[in-house]
Design a protein around this motif. Structure first.
Motif, mmCIF file in Angstrom:
data_model
loop_
_atom_site.group_PDB
_atom_site.id
_atom_site.type_symbol
_atom_site.label_atom_id
_atom_site.label_comp_id
_atom_site.label_asym_id
_atom_site.label_seq_id
_atom_site.Cartn_x
_atom_site.Cartn_y
_atom_site.Cartn_z
ATOM 1 N N ARG A 137 7.281 -8.051 37.968
ATOM 2 C CA ARG A 137 6.955 -9.446 37.709
ATOM 3 C C ARG A 137 7.744 -10.397 38.601
ATOM 4 N NH1 ARG A 137 8.394 -10.045 32.423
ATOM 5 N NH2 ARG A 137 10.461 -10.644 33.112
ATOM 6 N N ASP A 138 8.996 -10.076 38.861
ATOM 7 C CA ASP A 138 9.857 -10.991 39.621
ATOM 8 C C ASP A 138 10.067 -10.553 41.072
ATOM 9 O OD1 ASP A 138 10.302 -12.637 37.368
ATOM 10 O OD2 ASP A 138 11.836 -11.259 36.635
ATOM 11 N N TRP A 139 9.317 -9.543 41.520
ATOM 12 C CA TRP A 139 9.557 -9.001 42.848
ATOM 13 C C TRP A 139 9.394 -10.040 43.950
ATOM 14 C CZ3 TRP A 139 12.019 -5.020 44.637
ATOM 15 C CH2 TRP A 139 11.861 -4.640 45.980
ATOM 16 N N SER A 140 8.465 -10.959 43.796
ATOM 17 C CA SER A 140 8.235 -11.969 44.838
ATOM 18 C C SER A 140 9.451 -12.865 45.049
ATOM 19 C CB SER A 140 7.020 -12.828 44.482
ATOM 20 O OG SER A 140 7.238 -13.524 43.265
ATOM 21 N N ARG A 141 10.431 -12.807 44.150
ATOM 22 C CA ARG A 141 11.599 -13.680 44.236
ATOM 23 C C ARG A 141 12.842 -12.968 44.767
ATOM 24 N NH1 ARG A 141 12.418 -17.193 38.932
ATOM 25 N NH2 ARG A 141 13.718 -18.258 40.470
#
Length: 865
Positions: free
Chosen positions: A858-862
């Motif tokens: 879920r937070d990989w793009s960050r």
């Protein structure tokens, strides 16, 4: 969302959260509203009837007046279209005493600056409507309606849409040209002559009108004339649980340092660019192969050879040999024969079929002699009576020269000394299953072998220097790295803690730190995440993917990193990992102001304490820790809490009055906890101490949570005694064994989490707790729960059964810097004794969440934030 007293089909933006207060004689209402789902609005209301005492009779003031708690739900049935209205169905006070219970069906349509609504109301919302209830034609059950009892809390489903008559309501909202100002006019069918608690009110008009002003998105105020007699005032404060909160000014992640030149690679320039001469090493190599070069040039990373021959086979052979001398992998070889004909050979083409003689030459320059070399299909077998370190060098060079060929180095007895799979450039997902024996890609001269089936170990001094560099840079990023190990082409860093609530951001910085300090021939970076000293997950990426993504030149992306990444569950810690000096035991502490609350009591709606909280934690070893907290009172108004316990059950929670008043300065918690994972996907916790302000004792918990799965299950068992009211070190006589079967399911939409807890509660009653919560974009989690046990509603007392809602709030929302600290806002309409669970932490499900596949994805793009 509505007009003044009547409802509309409108709902707020998904994630909207409001707290507010309204007053119109004789009602004072506190309200909390949340847009829990795009199609579901929920409201909790706490009403004080100021001219009625708690008994329901006349008199009373705001301290002893009748208090009613109610919950409303609104369901969106249809969204507004170009020609069709929005439609909603609602339940008012459908779970409570039911004194204001009613149902409605309403439609709303916007026409330019006007928003028109029209609806039908049942129960309290029917008012004095004289339209016969059409549902009475379906069943006699809809023809009459029973009143709610003061005990309340039960589901009033038998009353839904019942009653002899229904009422029509509606109104208009006009958005004025003044920004934030709107005018509302409505028709309210209620005559107010028949009000709950035998409390008739003066009313001279069914028309209500007023103004609503919203100067800022976070506040809304209303002032209206209602019933033709009274002024109504309402104010609400608003936030959205999907908004990010205060902008953050976190330091950026470290820059990625280009990796140094690889001392092992065969792709290195043998002579300076632009040099020409028959005495160059390439010229000599060509001559040794029986080829006759006339000239050799190196220009702009390419090689040109003039060959004294017109034989195409010799030209091709010369080109492939020359390709091994290319200064860069992108270089090109051009071979010109005596007639001027050209043949071009790329580095990639040459590497597919370099002469085996080249391998012998490269190794002989390092003093390594080979026996037989055979290539069958994609498999190369090299015989060499060599040491393990020399076998590593043989395998590394052979793999670089023959990238599409698996390399096996064996001795004369056929014993495998080193192995390198042909798919070393493939995804780690493939490598994890394909590597067997000793992997040696990039292992430098001097590397030592690990146990059979393990990766080749680097020299201790190299590992130590790398680890210390990683520890040093990690500390500047707020990361706690408690282990580093170099194995073959992989560097593994053990990430104990990071400064960010989003685990992917901690992982991203750990990857960059590892890449900045690892040897050049390291091709894979593995980050092992941990929580409370227990490993929670692993992720392995290709170093070249990290370099391409951070280059920001279009050659790579975080999405490509994820597609090539290998994400696995917890494993066994490498016993040879280099650890920082003095890493354990580790002590940390914090001092901060804190707030303790009691909301919705029969005495006052809101009671609170502001106190100074000192907390500390001592991690003795991985998984073993001691932590606690004490509180020192600054100010409280708990003296206004007067209601004594009135429960027929053991007073396990209803004696909250004495805990709040006598424990102003208290030992909040002091416990020892041991966490470990005996098998993959299996977790255990053992705890002892003072778990919460009311109870202490012993606790054990087990959880089975398959990595990446939506389902998890386990159980806990606890033996506890009730603490003395002053919350120091002593206990009362009451003790109980309590425990539950715990089931969790990560629902695959709206980021919902469902929980079911079945077992025995603190009062000895048996039953089940049902809970559902939603995680919003800013990290807040909002949820509701209810508990049904074998305690009859009449014995349970007012409220009939335990229920409430809660918010877990990342405190970084109110700060300019990121933080992992989380606050809890929990609300029960009443504090009773039935259905009460022990508050013990940490819970294994919460611990294992951070490194789980879903959280990381879920937070990989960050990761580079």
């Amino acid at each position: 969302m509505g007009l003044l007293q009547t409802r509309t089909a409108r709902v707020a933006r998904d994630g909207n959260f409001e707290v507010g207060f309204s007053r119109i004689f004789p009602y004072e209402r506190y309200l909390v509203t949340i847009q829990a789902l795009p199609w579901l609005e929920g409201t909790f209301r706490y009403t004080s009837v100021t001219n009625r005492a708690f008994s329901g009779g006349p008199g009373g003031d705001t301290g002893t007046s009748f208090k009613d708690r109610g919950a409303d739900l609104k369901f969106v049935l249809a969204r507004e279209g170009r020609l069709t209205p929005a439609v909603a169905l609602g339940l008012q006070d459908g779970l409570g005493t039911g004194v204001f219970s009613g149902e409605y069906l309403v439609a709303s349509k916007r026409i330019f600056d006007f928003d028109l609504s029209l609806g039908l109301g049942w129960g309290y919302l029917a008012g004095d409507g004289n339209i016969k209830n059409p549902l009475g034609n379906i069943s006699d059950a809809f023809k009459s309606r029973t009143g709610g009892g003061q005990q309340g809390g039960t589901l009033l489903a038998t009353n839904y849409f019942s009653g002899p008559n229904i009422g029509i309501f509606g109104g208009i909202e006009y958005a004025t040209p003044l920004k934030g100002l709107s005018l509302k006019v409505e028709y309210d069918p209620n005559s107010y002559e028949i009000e709950p608690l035998a409390n008739p009110l003066r009313s001279s008009s069914h028309i209500n009108y007023g103004l609503v002003y919203e100067p800022f998105p976070w506040i809304n105020a209303s002032l209206a004339r209602e019933r033709g007699e009274e002024l109504m005032f309402r104010v609400t404060l608003r936030a959205n649980l999907n908004d990010s909160g205060i902008p953050k000014f976190d330091p950026p992640p470290p820059a990625l340092v280009p990796r140094p030149a690889d001392p092992v690679t065969v792709r290195q320039a043998r002579f300076e660019q632009g040099s020409i001469g028959s005495d160059s090493s390439l010229t000599a190599s060509l001559q040794e192969e029986g080829l006759r070069p006339r000239w050799v040039r190196v220009e702009n990373g390419n090689i040109a050879v003039g060959l004294d021959s017109s034989d195409e086979a010799q030209m091709r052979r010369a080109g492939k040999l020359a390709a091994s001398y290319l200064p860069s992998v992108d270089g090109l070889v051009t071979v010109t024969d005596t007639s001027g004909r050209l043949i071009q050979v790329s580095n990639e083409e040459a590497q597919r079929d370099l002469p085996v003689d080249f391998l012998f030459d490269e190794l002989s320059q390092r003093g390594i002699d080979l026996g037989e070399v055979s290539v069958v299909g994609g498999r190369m077998i090299i015989e060499a009576n060599a040491s393990i370190t020399d076998a590593a060098t043989i395998s590394g060079i052979a793999a670089l020269a023959f990238p599409d060929t698996s390399v096996e180095v064996v001795n004369s007895a056929g014993t495998l000394l080193a192995f390198r799979d042909a798919s070393s450039g493939a995804d780690p997902k493939v490598l994890a299953e394909s590597r067997r024996g000793i992997a040696t890609l990039g292992a430098p001269a001097g590397a030592a072998s690990g146990a059979a089936g393990s990766l080749v170990r680097w020299p201790y001094d190299v590992q130590k220097a790398t680890a210390e560099a990683v520890f040093k840079e990690a500390s500047t990023q707020g990361l706690v790295i408690d282990g580093v190990v170099l194995s073959g082409a992989r560097v593994t860093v053990y990430l104990a803690r990071g400064p960010f609530r989003q685990g992917a951001r901690n992982v991203g910085r750990a990857m960059i730190v590892a890449a900045n300090n690892a040897p050049a021939s390291i091709e894979e970076i593995e980050v092992v995440s941990a929580s409370a000293g227990m490993e929670t997950g692993r992720i392995t990426i290709r170093r070249k993917d990290l370099e391409a993504a951070m280059a920001q030149n279009g050659t790579g992306s975080v999405e490509e990193m994820w597609n090539h990444a290998l994400v696995t569950g917890p494993g066994r810690r490498d016993p040879d990992a280099i650890e920082p000096d003095g890493a354990l035991p580790r002590f940390s502490y914090a001092i901060s102001p804190a707030l303790r609350q009691n909301i919705g009591s029969g005495d006052r709606f809101y009671l609170y304490q502001i106190f100074l909280r000192l907390s500390g934690a001592l991690q003795l070893s991985r998984g073993l820790s001691v932590d606690g907290a004490v509180g020192a009172d600054i100010y409280n108004n708990f003296d206004r809490l007067t209601a004594p316990p009135d429960s027929a059950l053991p007073n396990v929670r209803s004696n909250i009055k004495r805990y709040l008043q006598e424990g102003e300065n208290n030992l909040i918690r002091l416990q020892t906890t041991y966490l470990w994972s005996p098998f993959p996907d299996n977790y255990l916790r053992a705890s002892a101490g003072y778990f919460e302000e009311n109870y202490g004792g012993y606790s054990a918990e087990y959880l089975y949570r398959p990595f990446g799965a939506r389902f998890a299950a386990g159980f806990d068992i606890n033996y506890v005694r009730q603490r003395d009211f002053d919350q120091r070190l002593t206990f009362q006589d009451y003790s109980v064994t309590t425990g539950h079967l715990n089931i969790y399911y990560d629902i695959p939409f709206y980021d919902l989490l469902g929980q079911l807890h079945i077992g025995q509660y603190l009062a000895g009653d048996k039953g089940a707790t049902f809970q559902v919560s939603r995680r919003f974009d800013n990290g807040m989690r909002a949820g509701a729960f209810f508990t049904l046990t074998d305690v009859p509603f009449a014995v349970f007392g007012e409220g009939s059964f335990d229920k409430g809602f809660f918010l877990t709030i990342p405190l970084e929302l109110f700060s300019t810097s990121s933080s992992t600290n989380v606050g809890l806002f929990a609300f029960r309409p009443l504090t009773r004794d039935g259905g009460q669970r022990l508050a013990v932490r940490p819970r294994l499900y919460d611990i294992t969440a951070g490194g789980n596949l879903g959280e990381l994805a879920r937070d990989w793009s960050r990761i580079f934030e």
